[in-house]
Design a protein around this motif. Structure first.
Motif, PDB file in Angstrom:
ATOM      1  N   UNK A   1       0.830  -1.205   0.000  1.00 28.02           N
ATOM      2  CA  UNK A   1       0.000   0.000   0.000  1.00 28.02           C
ATOM      3  C   UNK A   1       0.870   1.263   0.000  1.00 28.02           C
ATOM      4  N   UNK A   2       0.660   2.155  -0.967  1.00 32.19           N
ATOM      5  CA  UNK A   2       1.463   3.384  -1.030  1.00 32.19           C
ATOM      6  C   UNK A   2       1.001   4.451  -0.041  1.00 32.19           C
ATOM      7  N   UNK A   3      -0.184   4.261   0.523  1.00 26.05           N
ATOM      8  CA  UNK A   3      -0.741   5.229   1.468  1.00 26.05           C
ATOM      9  C   UNK A   3      -1.875   4.545   2.229  1.00 26.05           C
ATOM     10  N   UNK A   4      -2.397   5.233   3.222  1.00 30.86           N
ATOM     11  CA  UNK A   4      -3.535   4.704   3.977  1.00 30.86           C
ATOM     12  C   UNK A   4      -4.746   4.601   3.062  1.00 30.86           C
ATOM     13  N   UNK A   5      -5.603   3.623   3.324  1.00 30.22           N
ATOM     14  CA  UNK A   5      -6.788   3.501   2.491  1.00 30.22           C
ATOM     15  C   UNK A   5      -7.681   2.349   2.908  1.00 30.22           C
ATOM     16  N   UNK A   6      -8.609   2.014   2.033  1.00 31.91           N
ATOM     17  CA  UNK A   6      -9.520   0.894   2.242  1.00 31.91           C
ATOM     18  C   UNK A   6      -9.347  -0.099   1.099  1.00 31.91           C
ATOM     19  N   UNK A   7      -9.479  -1.394   1.417  1.00 30.24           N
ATOM     20  CA  UNK A   7      -9.350  -2.416   0.379  1.00 30.24           C
ATOM     21  C   UNK A   7     -10.613  -3.251   0.300  1.00 30.24           C
ATOM     22  N   UNK A   8     -10.803  -3.835  -0.863  1.00 32.89           N
ATOM     23  CA  UNK A   8     -11.965  -4.656  -1.135  1.00 32.89           C
ATOM     24  C   UNK A   8     -12.037  -5.847  -0.188  1.00 32.89           C
ATOM     25  N   UNK A   9     -13.253  -6.322   0.032  1.00 30.09           N
ATOM     26  CA  UNK A   9     -13.445  -7.532   0.833  1.00 30.09           C
ATOM     27  C   UNK A   9     -12.896  -8.757   0.106  1.00 30.09           C
ATOM     28  N   UNK A  10     -12.533  -8.593  -1.170  1.00 23.82           N
ATOM     29  CA  UNK A  10     -11.927  -9.683  -1.936  1.00 23.82           C
ATOM     30  C   UNK A  10     -10.410  -9.705  -1.776  1.00 23.82           C
ATOM     31  N   UNK A  11      -9.906  -8.945  -0.803  1.00 28.16           N
ATOM     32  CA  UNK A  11      -8.473  -8.925  -0.524  1.00 28.16           C
ATOM     33  C   UNK A  11      -8.231  -9.221   0.951  1.00 28.16           C
ATOM     34  N   UNK A  12      -6.971  -9.530   1.251  1.00 27.40           N
ATOM     35  CA  UNK A  12      -6.529  -9.618   2.645  1.00 27.40           C
ATOM     36  C   UNK A  12      -5.505  -8.521   2.877  1.00 27.40           C
ATOM     37  N   UNK A  13      -5.581  -7.895   4.056  1.00 29.26           N
ATOM     38  CA  UNK A  13      -4.564  -6.941   4.472  1.00 29.26           C
ATOM     39  C   UNK A  13      -3.603  -7.691   5.378  1.00 29.26           C
ATOM     40  N   UNK A  14      -2.346  -7.827   4.923  1.00 33.57           N
ATOM     41  CA  UNK A  14      -1.347  -8.612   5.643  1.00 33.57           C
ATOM     42  C   UNK A  14      -0.398  -7.701   6.409  1.00 33.57           C
TER      43      UNK A  14
END
Length: 402
Positions: free
Chosen positions: A297-310
């Protein structure tokens, strides 16, 4: 002839001012085809490679090809059908009708139903036939049911505005051809760098290559011990996150950290729950893991429910974890456990069950990660150069042609 502003391109070489005129391809180039060689004459050890429509799929045809070969001894046939010298080939049958390619090979002959153009202004003719208008027109003219085809006459009759003087056509063609060669060379460099990165990933992660000073064996550790998978799902409709970027699988290029078409949460008009991430978190697409979509991630944000934030835990470096996602071992695992009915998807339990093989030294992990990031930076810089060259070509086509 007086200058006609309606038939003058925006950009001219010095010394040329005459209005352009409508001419047919048949007036600019000699248009012909090859011979219907009998399949019974083909030989696996034949001297000449037989070029057919299936060989034309891009702006250049490789001289190293596998296909039908033939022996020809008649000097008249050799002179008539040999593809020595400079030739512009046009697909006349099949799904690639209208596709063109430059080709020269004294050890190749042309089959029937492939168009061949030769001209003193061949580079200029190539630019004309490489444009979308030519491809579209050839497809409009094509006839047939199972297999579409076009004729030599239809190619010859294609009309465009061109400079009156051959010398101006040659200058335009040569200039754009040089740019095409630079674009092709840059693409080859990108391909070579990507292959080099693939080899580096393999050798660094199977430990066949080690940095000096590191020799301790790598350790096997559970994913769940080293990597956190965020459960921080938020409501994007509150307005609190409107200015943040949104990342979904569609924004991530396969096998690349490159992000495309990023928009803000507000611009996306998001309504369902999304995962919040911080700058530096790793975003991994859990749908269709065979596409290998992951990025930092280049900056703070929100990601799709089709992704995982690791999020890396103690014991693993962020970049080391990121490049682990690109290894064959991880790729094969994610694909194998996601092959279920419906949409392939890897769930949290399957990820947490994965065993990472890591360098015990965080310093070695860091060196590996930084080394691979330099390779990625070089690929990104070369891709940026390619994009600039392609934009320049597009601009020149608009200004040099009517």
């Amino acid at each position: 002839m007086s200058k006609d502003a309606k038939n003058v391109p925006a950009l001219r070489f010095r010394g040329y001012s005459d209005a352009w005129e409508k001419r047919k391809l048949g007036e600019l180039a000699k248009v012909r085809t090859g011979r219907a060689f009998k399949s019974s004459s083909f030989s696996p050890n034949g001297k000449y490679y037989v070029v057919t429509n299936k060989d034309i799929g891009g702006p250049q045809i490789s001289t190293h090809m596998d296909g039908d070969r033939i022996d020809i001894t008649n000097p008249v046939d050799i002179a008539k059908y040999s593809l020595s010298g400079r030739n512009l080939l046009v697909t006349m049958d099949g799904v690639n009708i209208g596709k063109t390619a430059m080709y020269s090979n004294e050890d190749a002959v042309l089959a029937q139903r492939v168009g061949r153009l030769t001209s003193s202004s061949l580079d200029f003719v190539h630019q004309i036939t490489s444009q979308k208008n030519f491809l579209t027109r050839m497809n409009e003219l094509s006839v047939g049911n199972a297999i579409k085809h076009i004729s030599l006459k239809q190619i010859s009759d294609y009309a465009v505005n061109v400079p009156q003087q051959t010398s101006e056509r040659q200058l335009i063609g040569q200039t754009l051809s040089l740019l095409d060669n630079l674009i092709a060379a840059t693409q080859r460099r990108i391909d070579a760098l990507e292959q080099a990165k693939k080899a580096l990933l393999q050798r660094l992660f199977d430990q066949s290559w080690r940095f000096k000073g590191y020799s301790d064996p790598w350790e096997k550790r559970k994913w769940s011990q080293l990597v956190g998978i965020s459960k921080n799902m938020v409501d994007p409709t509150t307005g609190k996150y409107d200015s943040l970027i949104h990342i979904g699988p569609g924004n991530i290029r396969s096998n690349s950290r490159e992000l495309v078409d990023l928009k803000t949460v507000k611009d996306e008009n998001l309504i369902s729950g999304k995962f919040h991430f911080d700058k530096g978190d790793i975003i991994y697409g859990k749908i269709n893991p065979q596409l290998a979509k992951y990025t930092i991630a280049p900056a703070e944000g929100l990601s799709s429910a089709d992704t995982y934030v690791l999020k890396p835990k103690s014991g693993i470096e962020r970049l080391f974890l990121y490049y682990t996602l690109g290894t064959n071992r991880f790729f094969k695992y994610t694909v194998s456990v996601s092959q279920r009915t419906g949409m392939p998807k890897i769930n949290r339990d399957e990820l947490n069950a994965y065993s990472l093989i890591i360098a015990p030294s965080l310093f070695e992990q860091k060196r590996i990660g930084l080394f691979l990031r330099k390779t990625d930076d070089l690929i990104a810089a070369t891709q940026s150069r390619l994009s600039s060259l392609e934009l320049l070509k597009k601009s020149l086509l608009q200004d040099l042609f009517i």
